[in-house]
Scaffold this motif. Sequence first.
Motif, PDB file in Angstrom:
ATOM      1  N   ALA A 142       1.323 -18.726  75.145  1.00 18.40           N
ATOM      2  CA  ALA A 142       1.613 -19.728  74.435  1.00 18.40           C
ATOM      3  C   ALA A 142       1.802 -19.913  72.798  1.00 18.40           C
ATOM      4  N   LEU A 143       1.466 -18.343  72.366  1.00 14.60           N
ATOM      5  CA  LEU A 143       1.326 -17.984  71.049  1.00 14.60           C
ATOM      6  C   LEU A 143       2.482 -17.388  70.688  1.00 14.60           C
ATOM      7  N   CYS A 144       3.228 -17.375  69.434  1.00 18.70           N
ATOM      8  CA  CYS A 144       4.318 -16.622  68.835  1.00 18.70           C
ATOM      9  C   CYS A 144       4.033 -15.310  68.754  1.00 18.70           C
TER      10      CYS A 144
ATOM     11  N   GLU B 178       1.168 -18.399  66.324  1.00 13.11           N
ATOM     12  CA  GLU B 178       0.925 -20.033  66.298  1.00 13.11           C
ATOM     13  C   GLU B 178       1.421 -20.438  67.734  1.00 13.11           C
ATOM     14  N   GLU B 179       1.181 -21.790  68.012  1.00 15.79           N
ATOM     15  CA  GLU B 179       1.611 -22.234  69.419  1.00 15.79           C
ATOM     16  C   GLU B 179       3.085 -22.296  69.439  1.00 15.79           C
ATOM     17  N   LEU B 180       3.614 -22.123  70.489  1.00 16.75           N
ATOM     18  CA  LEU B 180       5.142 -22.263  70.596  1.00 16.75           C
ATOM     19  C   LEU B 180       5.471 -23.623  71.134  1.00 16.75           C
ATOM     20  N   LYS B 181       5.619 -24.465  70.111  1.00 19.04           N
ATOM     21  CA  LYS B 181       5.729 -26.037  70.511  1.00 19.04           C
ATOM     22  C   LYS B 181       7.145 -26.381  70.122  1.00 19.04           C
ATOM     23  N   LEU B 182       8.023 -25.640  69.497  1.00 19.29           N
ATOM     24  CA  LEU B 182       9.610 -26.200  69.249  1.00 19.29           C
ATOM     25  C   LEU B 182      10.470 -25.150  70.292  1.00 19.29           C
ATOM     26  N   PHE B 183      11.697 -25.611  70.308  1.00 15.32           N
ATOM     27  CA  PHE B 183      12.652 -25.110  71.031  1.00 15.32           C
ATOM     28  C   PHE B 183      13.977 -25.198  69.965  1.00 15.32           C
TER      29      PHE B 183
ATOM     30  N   GLU C 142      15.703 -20.477  72.130  1.00 19.85           N
ATOM     31  CA  GLU C 142      14.548 -19.908  72.450  1.00 19.85           C
ATOM     32  C   GLU C 142      13.252 -20.799  71.927  1.00 19.85           C
ATOM     33  N   LEU C 143      12.082 -20.348  72.503  1.00 20.65           N
ATOM     34  CA  LEU C 143      10.826 -21.179  71.819  1.00 20.65           C
ATOM     35  C   LEU C 143      10.455 -20.497  70.527  1.00 20.65           C
ATOM     36  N   VAL C 144       9.992 -21.373  69.384  1.00 22.60           N
ATOM     37  CA  VAL C 144       9.603 -20.926  68.496  1.00 22.60           C
ATOM     38  C   VAL C 144       8.312 -21.715  67.753  1.00 22.60           C
ATOM     39  N   CYS C 145       7.591 -21.061  66.896  1.00 23.81           N
ATOM     40  CA  CYS C 145       6.287 -21.852  66.471  1.00 23.81           C
ATOM     41  C   CYS C 145       6.920 -22.652  65.072  1.00 23.81           C
ATOM     42  N   ILE C 146       5.718 -23.260  64.552  1.00 20.60           N
ATOM     43  CA  ILE C 146       6.312 -24.011  63.377  1.00 20.60           C
ATOM     44  C   ILE C 146       6.747 -23.348  62.052  1.00 20.60           C
ATOM     45  N   ILE C 147       5.975 -22.045  62.258  1.00 22.04           N
ATOM     46  CA  ILE C 147       6.480 -21.088  60.945  1.00 22.04           C
ATOM     47  C   ILE C 147       7.681 -20.338  61.064  1.00 22.04           C
TER      48      ILE C 147
ATOM     49  N   LEU D 135       6.239 -23.517  80.102  1.00 24.21           N
ATOM     50  CA  LEU D 135       6.185 -22.258  79.083  1.00 24.21           C
ATOM     51  C   LEU D 135       7.146 -21.279  79.876  1.00 24.21           C
ATOM     52  N   SER D 136       6.357 -20.938  80.916  1.00 20.03           N
ATOM     53  CA  SER D 136       7.053 -19.700  81.717  1.00 20.03           C
ATOM     54  C   SER D 136       8.522 -19.869  82.109  1.00 20.03           C
TER      55      SER D 136
END
Length: 297
Positions: free
Chosen positions: A79-81, A86-91, A97-102, A230-231
Amino acid sequence: MAERPEDHVKCPSCLKINEDPFVLECNHSFCRACLQQHTDKGEKSCPTCGTVFNSMEIPENLTRNEPGIFPAGSATSEALCSLHKEELKLFCLDHQELVCIICRDAEKHEGHKFRPLEEVVGSHKERLQESLLRAKKRLEDYQHLRWNCLEQSTYIPVQKEKIVTEIKKAFEELRNVLNTEEEARLAAVRQEEKIKNERMKEKISALSREMTTLSDSIRHVEEHLASSSLSLMKTFQTTLSRIQKLPDKPELLGEALLGEAHHVGNLKIGDTNVWCLNLTFTWSFEPDPKIPDDPSG
């Protein structure tokens, strides 16, 4: 203040949970990367207590896998970028693709549109479900056609016996003068039966292979649909591409059955003597009848 369990697996250098932890002889644990940076500067002592160590060949810190050591709800490596941890909370809607806030604020995603992970999972599941339904319908098409082929394959030997019987009955009246011609006709039936059976076996084998491939794709998608959000999102494009690449809809093999009318259509003769005198045709086993949908009809 009492120490928290997760403090034992945090790297004292970067203050993050150890992704690849190592423990020194003094029992202080560090990230592999942090410890490598420390030794690259020529340091051979523990950054925390100063105890000297001889080599980076140190045993892996086994505490990272002990149950209960991480707090509930802590992010797994999945679940980490991979870039920012950082957690992958955004798309990212633009890059899909999944991304983190950074990542969201990075130049690579400048001007892009983003949605929370849970908002897009539903629509992506729906797309997979729609493709899955079409795949299952196509599998039903193959099953139906395979059953039809099996039915016709079963009927071919019965049909052959019927044709052979009619041919023999007709030639009994002309046995003395038509024995050679009768044998030619029977050979033609046997030859066509062999050819048609071979064609039908090849068709059934091809249908079975296509069904196996399609069933594997369906099972693969069903497994991904049952996996975590996530998977599912990480493999969505690959999974969707696989299930969308359906084989063509199966079609019935043309001229599958024996040419019964061609074999026996001109055997019922009123004037035998006239027919014998005009027996100058060349026999061919190539059929020309319409193939019935239901052999039993």
